[in-house]
Write an enzyme that holds these catalytic residues in place. Structure first.
Site, PDB file in Angstrom:
ATOM      1  N   PRO A   1       0.778  -1.227   0.000  1.00  0.00           N
ATOM      2  CA  PRO A   1       0.000   0.000   0.000  1.00  0.00           C
ATOM      3  C   PRO A   1       0.811   1.279   0.000  1.00  0.00           C
ATOM      4  CG  PRO A   1      -0.012  -1.033   2.167  1.00  0.00           C
ATOM      5  CD  PRO A   1       1.045  -1.695   1.337  1.00  0.00           C
ATOM      6  N   GLU A   2       0.785   1.963  -1.096  1.00  0.00           N
ATOM      7  CA  GLU A   2       1.137   3.367  -1.121  1.00  0.00           C
ATOM      8  C   GLU A   2      -0.196   4.090  -1.180  1.00  0.00           C
ATOM      9  OE1 GLU A   2       3.791   5.682  -1.942  1.00  0.00           O
ATOM     10  OE2 GLU A   2       5.554   4.415  -2.120  1.00  0.00           O
TER      11      GLU A   2
END
Length: 276
Positions: free
Chosen positions: A2-3
């Site tokens: 997750p960015e």
DNA sequence: AAGGTAACCTGACTGC
DNA sequence: TGCAGTCAGGTTACCT
């Protein structure tokens, strides 16, 4: 994985599928995440009606009639909508059983993520206090305004640009990939001291940061559609990065080799020719 | 006060 | 096949 774009993609993927549903039960199979899952988590949520899902930085906030939930995906977390008949995977740590035979599952091998209460709007959890402005989806902050904010905030500071951008109090939700990518687009070396970069260069950097994040969100919407699909492949990002992970490969502008260096124990990628 | 470092975990990959 | 070593998209507590 997750960015910010993936967190936003996750939000879009789950919001419409859980809003308005009642929580029949919650099973916490692993309490030890980066912060312990609260002991009252299951009991308090039972019978609650879920509301909207919001994002702040890389945090997801799920409203409910029993209080707001705070979810962070850490380095390896993901949320998926599943059918209760689907086999649980190792590292499926929290299972929300929702009405209509639907489950929300939190999966996180490294357990750097967080599942807890978000607090109220008046008294939010300390994790979501003091965060800088949202770089995208923020009508009050166009590229020039974000650039001016970065410029003003960085004066008299000596840390390197990459570390400056990773600081959530400066700007919310920027991770190592997009800090490196934005610096390449802006032609600024990511190891430049942040306090010695001119206003105009920060304005360009801010526009580039917004562009790269927004295009990743737009792309994530299609490539990561399955991310929370009931049949669900997790679906990895299939981005074309200009510098990240491209050590030794040619720069897309000048063909010279992209270099990798380590700063603060994390990789920097940049082009010696294009970035100054 | 600001900035660097270690720490929290597991899994994937590389090289011997 | 196995084993040791390295690296990873995040964040913060703790030193100097």
């Amino acid at each position: 994985m997750p960015e910010l774009p993936e967190v936003e993609t996750t939000r879009r993927g789950i919001a419409d599928r859980i809003r308005g549903l009642m929580v029949e039960s919650v099973e916490v199979r692993q309490f030890r995440l980066r912060l312990p899952v609260p002991e009252d988590f299951s009991a308090r949520l039972e019978g609650a009606i879920l509301g909207d899902t919001l994002r702040r930085a890389k945090y997801l906030i799920v409203e409910s009639s029993s209080g707001r939930l705070l979810i962070h995906l850490g380095m390896s977390g993901s949320l998926r909508i599943a059918d209760p008949t689907q086999e649980l995977r190792k590292h499926d740590h929290v299972i929300w059983n929702l009405e209509g035979d639907r489950q929300l599952r939190y999966h996180d091998p490294r357990r750097f993520g967080i599942v807890t209460w978000a607090g109220t709007e008046a008294e939010p959890h300390s994790l979501i206090q003091g965060l800088g402005p949202e770089p995208i989806g923020n009508e009050d902050l166009d590229g020039d305004a974000l650039g001016d904010h970065l410029y003003a905030y960085s004066r008299k500071k000596t840390r390197r640009l990459r570390d400056f951008l990773l600081d959530g109090r400066v700007v919310a939700g920027v991770g190592n990939i997009y800090a490196n990518e934005a610096a390449w687009r802006a032609g600024i070396r990511p190891d430049r001291s942040c306090g010695r970069i001119a206003r105009q260069r920060y304005r360009k950097l801010a526009h580039d940061l917004q562009d790269v994040l927004q295009s990743a969100v737009d792309k994530g919407g299609s490539t990561l559609r399955d991310f929370v699909d009931p049949e669900g492949q997790t679906g990895y990002f299939q981005h074309v990065f200009n510098v990240y992970g491209r050590e030794g490969e040619p720069c897309h502008h000048c063909e010279s080799e992209i270099v990798r260096e380590v700063l603060s124990n994390r990789s920097l990628f940049y082009c010696r020719q294009c970035q100054r």
